[in-house]
Design a protein around this motif. Structure first.
Motif, PDB file in Angstrom:
ATOM      1  N   ALA A   1       0.811  -1.221   0.000  1.00 60.07           N
ATOM      2  CA  ALA A   1       0.000   0.000   0.000  1.00 60.07           C
ATOM      3  C   ALA A   1       0.837   1.259   0.000  1.00 60.07           C
ATOM      4  CB  ALA A   1      -0.936   0.024   1.203  1.00 60.07           C
TER       5      ALA A   1
ATOM      6  N   TRP B   1       0.014   5.260  -1.131  1.00 57.79           N
ATOM      7  CA  TRP B   1      -0.985   6.199  -1.661  1.00 57.79           C
ATOM      8  C   TRP B   1      -0.215   7.227  -2.468  1.00 57.79           C
ATOM      9  CZ3 TRP B   1      -6.136   5.102  -0.474  1.00 57.79           C
ATOM     10  CH2 TRP B   1      -6.309   4.093   0.473  1.00 57.79           C
TER      11      TRP B   1
ATOM     12  N   GLN C   1      -2.894   2.537  -4.687  1.00 55.31           N
ATOM     13  CA  GLN C   1      -4.251   2.472  -4.127  1.00 55.31           C
ATOM     14  C   GLN C   1      -5.153   3.493  -4.813  1.00 55.31           C
ATOM     15  OE1 GLN C   1      -4.604   0.216  -1.262  1.00 55.31           O
ATOM     16  NE2 GLN C   1      -2.583  -0.272  -2.080  1.00 55.31           N
TER      17      GLN C   1
ATOM     18  N   TYR D   1     -10.796  -2.669   3.305  1.00 52.86           N
ATOM     19  CA  TYR D   1     -10.379  -1.799   4.415  1.00 52.86           C
ATOM     20  C   TYR D   1     -11.495  -1.866   5.442  1.00 52.86           C
ATOM     21  CZ  TYR D   1      -6.484   0.133   1.761  1.00 52.86           C
ATOM     22  OH  TYR D   1      -5.304   0.287   1.083  1.00 52.86           O
TER      23      TYR D   1
ATOM     24  N   CYS E   1      -6.931  -5.202   4.827  1.00 47.62           N
ATOM     25  CA  CYS E   1      -5.884  -4.191   4.865  1.00 47.62           C
ATOM     26  C   CYS E   1      -5.816  -3.519   6.237  1.00 47.62           C
ATOM     27  CB  CYS E   1      -6.161  -3.116   3.816  1.00 47.62           C
ATOM     28  SG  CYS E   1      -6.385  -3.773   2.157  1.00 47.62           S
ATOM     29  N   ARG E   2      -4.619  -3.309   6.726  1.00 50.49           N
ATOM     30  CA  ARG E   2      -4.308  -2.464   7.881  1.00 50.49           C
ATOM     31  C   ARG E   2      -5.019  -2.887   9.153  1.00 50.49           C
ATOM     32  NH1 ARG E   2      -3.263   0.058   3.420  1.00 50.49           N
ATOM     33  NH2 ARG E   2      -2.855  -2.071   2.867  1.00 50.49           N
TER      34      ARG E   2
ATOM     35  N   ALA F   1       0.149  -2.057   8.944  1.00 57.24           N
ATOM     36  CA  ALA F   1       1.098  -0.979   8.629  1.00 57.24           C
ATOM     37  C   ALA F   1       2.217  -1.009   9.665  1.00 57.24           C
ATOM     38  CB  ALA F   1       0.395   0.371   8.656  1.00 57.24           C
TER      39      ALA F   1
ATOM     40  N   CYS G   1       3.130  -3.579   5.561  1.00 57.24           N
ATOM     41  CA  CYS G   1       3.220  -2.617   4.461  1.00 57.24           C
ATOM     42  C   CYS G   1       3.523  -1.229   5.021  1.00 57.24           C
ATOM     43  CB  CYS G   1       1.926  -2.599   3.655  1.00 57.24           C
ATOM     44  SG  CYS G   1       0.548  -1.906   4.533  1.00 57.24           S
TER      45      CYS G   1
ATOM     46  N   ASP H   1       1.881   1.689   3.995  1.00 54.89           N
ATOM     47  CA  ASP H   1       0.713   2.571   4.000  1.00 54.89           C
ATOM     48  C   ASP H   1       1.161   4.022   3.794  1.00 54.89           C
ATOM     49  OD1 ASP H   1      -2.054   2.748   4.006  1.00 54.89           O
ATOM     50  OD2 ASP H   1      -2.145   3.324   6.107  1.00 54.89           O
TER      51      ASP H   1
ATOM     52  N   GLN I   1       1.779   7.631   2.973  1.00 53.57           N
ATOM     53  CA  GLN I   1       0.923   8.765   2.606  1.00 53.57           C
ATOM     54  C   GLN I   1       1.695  10.061   2.746  1.00 53.57           C
ATOM     55  OE1 GLN I   1      -3.223   8.626   4.052  1.00 53.57           O
ATOM     56  NE2 GLN I   1      -2.618   6.715   5.003  1.00 53.57           N
TER      57      GLN I   1
END
Lengths: 422, 329
Positions: free
Chosen positions: A62, A64, A91, A178, A230-231, A256, A302, A304, A306
């Motif tokens: 993941a 973003w 994503q 999610y 996810c997460r 994450a 992962c 994640d 951002q």
């Protein structure tokens, strides 16, 4: 081009050579041999990696990456590569949807011109991520999407979710869920726990996640759809996934990296850098997530990632954007779990290479003859400190600035090409 | 845009100067009992001074105090204005909701602009928790910040005027039982009062509310939890009633005003369960017939109006102490 790397300790190897010091050869974009160099290999380049480790490049489930542009992809893919990540998973989100092959191709075209890292793409689960009608999943699969998701956008109803899952399984696509029941999250920004109570924040209870997982599991029982969760962030989620796996349901899960090191206590001083989604939870949740990794309930770690402009974090906590610029800490934090004794080195490496690769059905993520030569050399004794000024991502939003890490990527190959050297 | 600034933790410790004096006033949490008592003692001095004499000690002469109210509150704003004026400061009040914020200006830009008008102190009321901490962290070094309420987090001057009122009537805190009643979940007053009462070693702090109006694990803040009001009121010395926002009714937190009043409203009959000399407090504005009966609000045990008067003295004390710490220098 033929390259041979000598004297490296091999990690993530599918053969007996795992963990041992040995040689590895590359021809063009594939791993050609592992072990003794075949007679007449005639490598054009030979590298002595004495005292270093050689591992497959990390596969991040993941990132973003926002609207795909030359500008953003250049910095972020280079930051990824320099941090040992050779495959990123894009994503879709409201501002950057993947609803047709043109949107898919745009990302690949820009990225191919750059050549810093591979980008795999998750497509929209529903039309425009609105949660009401199905996306063209069959076409997205044929275009090359490795899965479909609605991200954090809610689905209109369980009926839509059921149908989307059935349609996805028709085309043998993994659905990335999610897990969040919005009605229970009720505008919250932090974990419903002691710290939220003290600071007076609107809070997201753990049940907002576990309810969503339990509902999805019931739909998997009915439809047989392959689902990746996810997460994960709560103890209860780990328990539900563990049960589901024991039951033989086709599920996988990730966490994450920051959830394994931070808790609700880290927001006690209103630190907006610790504003993430799902929220940082209690210490017992953190411990359960680590336990879930150790017993393989949680398959992958992962980033994640951002990245945000600094402005997005300069406001009262609730008004800041959630998320951490995390490419540059994915591998370092994962290795820290080894230092702390929670995972073996091989196990930790698998969580960021072969396991996530399997989830997106990617041939990368392992040292095996014939596998893609996406390779990373790691100096395990290199002690360094994360500093904002030296971060390569455009986003400097990390709560890990000032943390010291052991082990750094010194060299990386993408499809057999040596494109990074520290 | 703000390239030179780094986002990060906003520790409450920044409200103290290096020598432990009050630099900003953001939250009760983390302050020493000694410091709280100093605030109460200073307020006592201001209260005992006749108004004319107060004006002879213009500690804030030449200073500019700006009331930044991102959320409306006439009463709190006015008491801050009066407090600052009595100390000789120039006072400006801005209702930011209707000006810059609604034009899309960021909080930081608003602050920068006001600093450029030579503000020395910001009195901040904001709908989000941590807003006063945020402003204190990023304001110019000579500016002090006084939190007049941030989200559901803290309202430290309200807590101190409540402590002042309690001390005036009851003396020492250790022998006291204090009950806080009503919408604890959404109340910054409740949170600050809980911290203040515990810092001052109050014998027993109770909260009384239905579970829908209690924060998760609230007992970890050092309170005894009661969902039955009659039980919770037994033998208390002080009852602090909280305002129940009318909009809570439609939101599944509570069934109806009628049921709430029946189960959690303070009536004369219920007041009989407390100690005979128990006092009744309320941060205002009160909802008659919802959380408190008129006969109690206007009755002999009510000290609600004294709280308002004491509020001015307490706010003067806090402002004076911040001045004395070298803040606003």
């Amino acid at each position: 081009m033929k390259t041979v790397i000598h004297n490296a300790r091999l990690l993530g190897c599918t053969t007996k050579a795992a963990g041992y010091i040995n040689s590895l050869g590359i021809i063009e974009d594939k791993i050609a041999f592992i072990g003794e160099e075949p007679q007449g290999f005639n490598a054009e380049q030979s590298i002595d990696a004495k005292g270093l480790m050689l591992m497959p490049g990390c596969v991040d489930l993941a990132a973003w990456l926002r609207e795909p542009s030359l500008d953003s992809l250049t910095s972020e893919t280079y930051a990824a590569l320099a941090s040992g990540i050779t495959t990123l998973t894009y994503q879709p989100e409201q501002a950057a949807m993947v609803g047709n092959s043109a949107q898919f191709n745009l990302i690949q075209d820009i990225n191919q011109a750059l050549g810093h890292a591979h980008i795999r793409v998750l497509g929209n689960l529903t039309l425009d991520l609105q949660g009401e009608r199905l996306s063209n999943m069959g076409s997205l699969k044929r275009a090359g999407c490795v899965g479909v998701t609605n991200g954090w956008q809610p689905l209109q109803s369980l009926r839509v979710q059921r149908l989307a899952m059935e349609y996805a399984s028709t085309h043998n696509i993994t659905v990335f869920i999610y897990p969040l029941e919005l009605a229970l999250a009720a505008g919250g920004v932090v974990h419903e726990g002691a710290v939220a109570s003290r600071l007076g924040f609107a809070a997201i209870p753990s049940a907002a996640e576990t309810v969503a997982i339990a509902q999805t599991l019931a739909l998997i029982e009915m439809t047989g759809t392959r689902v990746h969760f996810c997460r994960l962030s709560t103890e209860g989620s780990v328990r539900l996934i563990r049960q589901a796996k024991a039951q033989g349901l086709p599920v996988t899960a990730d966490v994450a990296a920051h959830q394994l090191f931070l808790t609700e206590m880290d927001i006690a001083d209103f630190n907006p850098l610790c504003h993430v989604r799902p929220p940082l939870r209690a210490e017992r949740d953190r411990e359960a997530l680590i336990q879930g990794l150790a017993d393989n309930t949680i398959d992958a770690i992962c980033s994640d990632h951002q990245p945000h402009e600094i402005d997005a974090k300069l406001a009262p906590f609730q008004q800041t954007e959630p998320g951490i610029s995390a490419l540059e800490t994915l591998l370092p934090l994962t290795l820290r779990l080894v230092e702390q004794g929670y995972l073996s080195l091989e196990q930790a490496i698998a969580k960021v290479t072969s396991a996530p690769a399997r989830i997106i059905n990617d041939p990368a993520g392992k040292l095996q003859v014939g596998a893609p030569a996406d390779l990373v050399i790691l100096d395990p004794d290199y002690l360094w400190t994360l500093e904002l000024d030296s971060m390569l991502s455009q986003g400097k939003n990390t709560p890990f600035a000032g943390w010291s890490f052991n082990g750094k990527v010194t060299q990386a190959w993408l499809s057999g090409r040596p494109i990074y050297r520290m | 845009m703000y390239k030179h600034l780094t986002p990060g933790a906003l520790p409450s410790s920044m409200q103290l100067s290096n020598d432990g004096r009050l630099r900003h006033f953001l939250t009760i949490e983390g302050l020493s009992p000694l410091l709280l008592e100093e605030i109460l003692d200073r307020a006592e001095q201001f209260l005992s001074l006749p108004e004319k004499q107060q004006k002879k000690a213009p500690l804030l002469r030449g200073k500019t105090v700006m009331n930044l109210f991102f959320e409306n509150s006439t009463r709190t704003r006015v008491t801050f204005e009066i407090a600052a004026q009595r100390l000789g400061a120039d006072v400006t009040s801005l209702d930011i909701r209707t000006s810059s914020a609604s034009k899309g200006e960021t909080l930081l830009d608003t602050i920068r602009n006001l600093e450029a008008m030579n503000a020395d102190m910001f009195v901040v009321r904001h709908e989000h928790a941590g807003a006063a901490h945020f402003i204190a962290r990023y304001a110019a070094p000579h500016v002090s910040v006084l939190n007049a309420g941030d989200g559901r987090h803290a309202h430290p001057t309200q807590a101190m005027l409540d402590m002042f009122t309690i001390r005036k009537h009851k003396g020492e805190f250790p022998p006291l039982k204090v009950a806080i009643v009503g919408d604890i979940l959404h109340s910054r007053v409740a949170r600050s009062n809980i911290h203040a009462l515990n810092t001052l070693s109050t014998g027993e702090v109770r909260v009384i509310a239905p579970k829908t109006l209690l924060p998760f694990d609230v007992e970890k803040m050092g309170v005894k939890v009661y969902t039955d009001m009659d039980e919770g009121l037994r033998d208390v010395d002080v009852v602090i009633m909280l305002r129940l926002q009318r909009e809570r009714m439609g939101s599944a937190l509570l069934p109806s005003e009628r049921e709430f009043f029946r189960l959690y409203g303070l009536t004369e009959k219920r007041l009989e369960l407390t100690k005979l000399d128990a006092i009744v407090m309320h941060p205002g504005p009160i909802n008659r017939g919802i959380e408190i009966a008129s006969s109690v609000a206007d009755g002999p045990r009510s000290v609600i109006l004294q709280q308002v008067t004491n509020g001015i003295a307490v706010r003067m004390a806090v402002m004076a102490m911040i001045m004395g710490s070298g803040g606003m220098a």
